[in-house]
Structures are given as structure tokens and as C-alpha cells.
Design a protein around this motif. Structure first.
Motif, short mmCIF file in Angstrom:
data_model
loop_
_atom_site.label_atom_id
_atom_site.label_comp_id
_atom_site.label_asym_id
_atom_site.label_seq_id
_atom_site.Cartn_x
_atom_site.Cartn_y
_atom_site.Cartn_z
N ALA A 82 -18.83 50.96 -4.50
CA ALA A 82 -18.78 49.59 -5.03
C ALA A 82 -18.31 48.64 -3.94
CB ALA A 82 -17.85 49.51 -6.23
N THR A 83 -18.66 47.39 -4.13
CA THR A 83 -18.26 46.34 -3.20
C THR A 83 -17.61 45.20 -3.97
OG1 THR A 83 -20.15 46.88 -1.77
CG2 THR A 83 -19.04 44.76 -1.38
N PHE A 84 -16.41 44.81 -3.54
CA PHE A 84 -15.81 43.58 -4.04
C PHE A 84 -16.30 42.45 -3.14
CE2 PHE A 84 -11.93 45.32 -6.41
CZ PHE A 84 -12.28 44.71 -7.60
N VAL A 85 -16.82 41.39 -3.72
CA VAL A 85 -17.31 40.23 -2.96
C VAL A 85 -16.48 39.01 -3.33
CG1 VAL A 85 -19.27 38.71 -2.50
CG2 VAL A 85 -19.65 41.15 -2.91
N SER A 86 -16.09 38.24 -2.32
CA SER A 86 -15.38 36.97 -2.54
C SER A 86 -16.12 35.87 -1.78
CB SER A 86 -13.93 37.06 -2.04
OG SER A 86 -13.36 35.77 -1.92
N LEU A 87 -16.54 34.87 -2.51
CA LEU A 87 -17.20 33.70 -1.91
C LEU A 87 -16.31 32.49 -2.16
CD1 LEU A 87 -19.15 31.06 -2.04
CD2 LEU A 87 -19.84 32.85 -0.43
N ILE A 88 -15.78 31.93 -1.10
CA ILE A 88 -14.92 30.75 -1.21
C ILE A 88 -15.72 29.51 -0.83
CG2 ILE A 88 -12.88 29.55 -0.34
CD1 ILE A 88 -11.59 32.23 0.20
N ALA A 89 -15.71 28.53 -1.73
CA ALA A 89 -16.30 27.23 -1.43
C ALA A 89 -15.16 26.22 -1.30
CB ALA A 89 -17.25 26.80 -2.54
N VAL A 90 -15.21 25.42 -0.25
CA VAL A 90 -14.26 24.33 -0.04
C VAL A 90 -15.03 23.03 -0.13
CG1 VAL A 90 -12.45 23.38 1.43
CG2 VAL A 90 -13.00 25.82 1.57
N VAL A 91 -14.60 22.15 -1.03
CA VAL A 91 -15.30 20.87 -1.22
C VAL A 91 -14.30 19.73 -1.05
CG1 VAL A 91 -16.64 19.44 -2.80
CG2 VAL A 91 -16.97 21.93 -2.80
N TRP A 92 -14.65 18.77 -0.20
CA TRP A 92 -13.82 17.59 0.01
C TRP A 92 -14.32 16.46 -0.91
CZ3 TRP A 92 -14.35 21.31 3.57
CH2 TRP A 92 -13.25 21.62 4.38
N PRO A 93 -13.48 15.45 -1.14
CA PRO A 93 -13.86 14.36 -2.06
C PRO A 93 -15.15 13.63 -1.67
CG PRO A 93 -11.49 14.33 -1.72
CD PRO A 93 -12.04 15.35 -0.77
N ASP A 94 -15.51 13.65 -0.39
CA ASP A 94 -16.75 12.97 0.02
C ASP A 94 -17.98 13.87 -0.11
OD1 ASP A 94 -16.45 14.75 2.10
OD2 ASP A 94 -16.44 13.24 3.70
N GLY A 95 -17.77 15.08 -0.66
CA GLY A 95 -18.89 15.97 -0.88
C GLY A 95 -19.11 17.00 0.21
N HIS A 96 -18.41 16.87 1.33
CA HIS A 96 -18.55 17.87 2.40
C HIS A 96 -18.15 19.24 1.86
CE1 HIS A 96 -18.54 19.48 6.49
NE2 HIS A 96 -17.39 20.06 6.20
N THR A 97 -18.97 20.25 2.11
CA THR A 97 -18.75 21.59 1.55
C THR A 97 -18.90 22.66 2.63
OG1 THR A 97 -19.65 20.87 -0.58
CG2 THR A 97 -19.53 23.24 -0.20
N GLU A 98 -18.01 23.64 2.59
CA GLU A 98 -18.12 24.79 3.48
C GLU A 98 -17.91 26.06 2.65
OE1 GLU A 98 -15.93 24.47 7.16
OE2 GLU A 98 -16.04 22.28 7.13
N GLU A 99 -18.55 27.15 3.07
CA GLU A 99 -18.45 28.41 2.34
C GLU A 99 -18.09 29.56 3.27
OE1 GLU A 99 -21.99 29.29 0.17
OE2 GLU A 99 -21.78 27.56 -1.17
N PHE A 100 -17.35 30.52 2.71
CA PHE A 100 -16.90 31.68 3.48
C PHE A 100 -16.96 32.91 2.58
CE2 PHE A 100 -14.69 27.81 4.62
CZ PHE A 100 -14.96 27.70 5.98
N GLU A 101 -17.58 34.00 3.08
CA GLU A 101 -17.73 35.21 2.27
C GLU A 101 -16.99 36.38 2.89
OE1 GLU A 101 -21.57 36.66 0.20
OE2 GLU A 101 -21.33 38.04 1.90
#
Length: 202
Positions: free
Chosen positions: A124-143
Motif C-alpha cells: 500500500a501507499t500513503f499519498v499526501s498532496l499539499i496545496a498552498v493557496v494565497w489570497p491572490d489565487g497563487h497556488t503551489e502543490e507538493f506531493e
């Protein structure tokens, strides 16, 4: 180019275990973490079919409600013998209210139905996807991912969710048999957070 996180942020969760993990991970960086649950925000409907979509839904809702940068983690357990299930429906398998003993029992029953009895068949694999969103809509993701084997019966009293039945590769103990500090060096969430920290907290 990645953007830095400073000051106060909202963790888009109502899960106390997840909040405790993130607070411990963020503490060395001087970022003040509050949660959607602590602020009494409603839980958005997670209509996505991927971890990325659901993380963004949660983070965008928290930003809209608070005007603060938000972090959302969508994570789940993907079992090879079950075709990747429960995957994005990991929490749904625990029902309402959340009953993780029942959820683990369902995974075990499904593995039995699939005749997945040997350790090699219970990967099995545990997966974590983190999304970071700033108030102006800028978004970054990390898995981040943690590979392991599902054990039965469950072992250990630490952690949360499916931790008592997940034994990470290279260990003879489950996540629930590890203290917070040790788990935070091996978990899927630690790995996705490590990428976030390098990009946004360095």
C-alpha cells in the motif's frame, strides 16, 4: 518561482490529528497555524476525483473565508490489491462520525475478498498532496508518498486513521507504534511537507 509563507496561515482541516502533525512540522519555521475547525468554518464538499482537486477545494474555501494564506492536505491510502482504493475516498470508508476501526476492518475484509494474504500481496501507499493557496489565487502543490505493507491485526496507539495497520518499508513497526518525532521523518505528509518547506519556508 515559489513564494514564501510567513505570519499566520490557516490549515484547511477539521481533523485534530492532522492539525497536531502540521503544528509540529511548522513550529521550527515560526509560522502560526490555526485550523478551519478551530475557526468554526464549514467543511466544503470534496467533489474532486484526485487528491489535487480536493486539496485545492479545501484551501480555496479557507482562503475565501479568512483572507489568509491556506494550506490543505488531501491524503489517502492506496492499496494495490484493491485497485488503488480507498484512495481519495479514504476518509469516507470511516463513515460519519469517523470510525477508523471500522475503516481498517473494511480494508482487511476487502483484502480477504481479494485473497491478498501474503505481505507481497498487501502493499500500500500513503499519498499526501499539499496545496498552498494565497489570497491572490497563487497556488503551489507538493506531493509525498510512503510505501509500506498492511498488517493485521492493527498495532499501536499513536497516530490516527489507518496508521495502526500500515507498516512502512524498512521498519518492523507500524506508524501507530512510532512516536510523533519518528513518524514525522518517514510519513507521506512529512515528505510532502519537506518539499513545501524547501520551497516556501526556506
Amino acid at each position: 518561482m515559489s513564494r514564501k509563507l510567513t505570519g499566520r496561515i490557516v490549515l484547511a482541516t477539521h481533523n485534530a490529528g492532522k492539525l497536531a502533525e502540521f503544528r509540529a512540522l511548522m513550529a521550527p519555521h515560526g509560522v502560526d497555524v490555526t485550523s478551519a475547525g478551530e475557526l468554526g468554518l464549514p467543511v466544503p464538499e470534496e467533489t474532486g476525483t484526485t487528491f489535487s482537486e480536493n486539496a485545492r477545494i479545501k484551501a480555496l474555501a479557507a482562503v475565501a473565508a479568512t483572507g489568509l494564506p491556506a494550506i490543505a492536505d488531501d491524503s489517502g491510502l492506496c492499496v494495490a490489491a484493491l485497485g488503488g482504493a480507498p484512495g481519495v475516498y479514504t476518509a469516507d470508508w470511516a463513515g460519519e462520525p469517523r470510525d477508523w476501526t471500522r475503516a481498517m476492518g473494511r480494508v482487511e475484509a476487502e483484502l480477504a475478498n481479494a485473497k491478498a494474504t501474503t505481505p507481497e500481496q498487501r502493499g500500500a501507499t500513503f499519498v499526501s498532496l499539499i496545496a498552498v493557496v494565497w489570497p491572490d489565487g497563487h497556488t503551489e502543490e507538493f506531493e509525498g508518498r510512503a510505501e509500506g505493507t498492511l498488517v493485521w491485526p492493527p498495532r499501536g496507539s499513536f497516530g490516527h486513521g489507518y496508521d495502526p495497520m500500515f507498516q512502512p518499508d524498512g521498519s518492523d513497526r507500524t506508524f501507530a507504534e512510532m512516536g510523533e518525532a519518528e513518524k514525522n521523518t518517514r510519513s507521506h505528509r512529512a515528505k510532502s511537507f519537506e518539499k513545501l518547506a524547501a520551497a516556501c519556508l526556506g
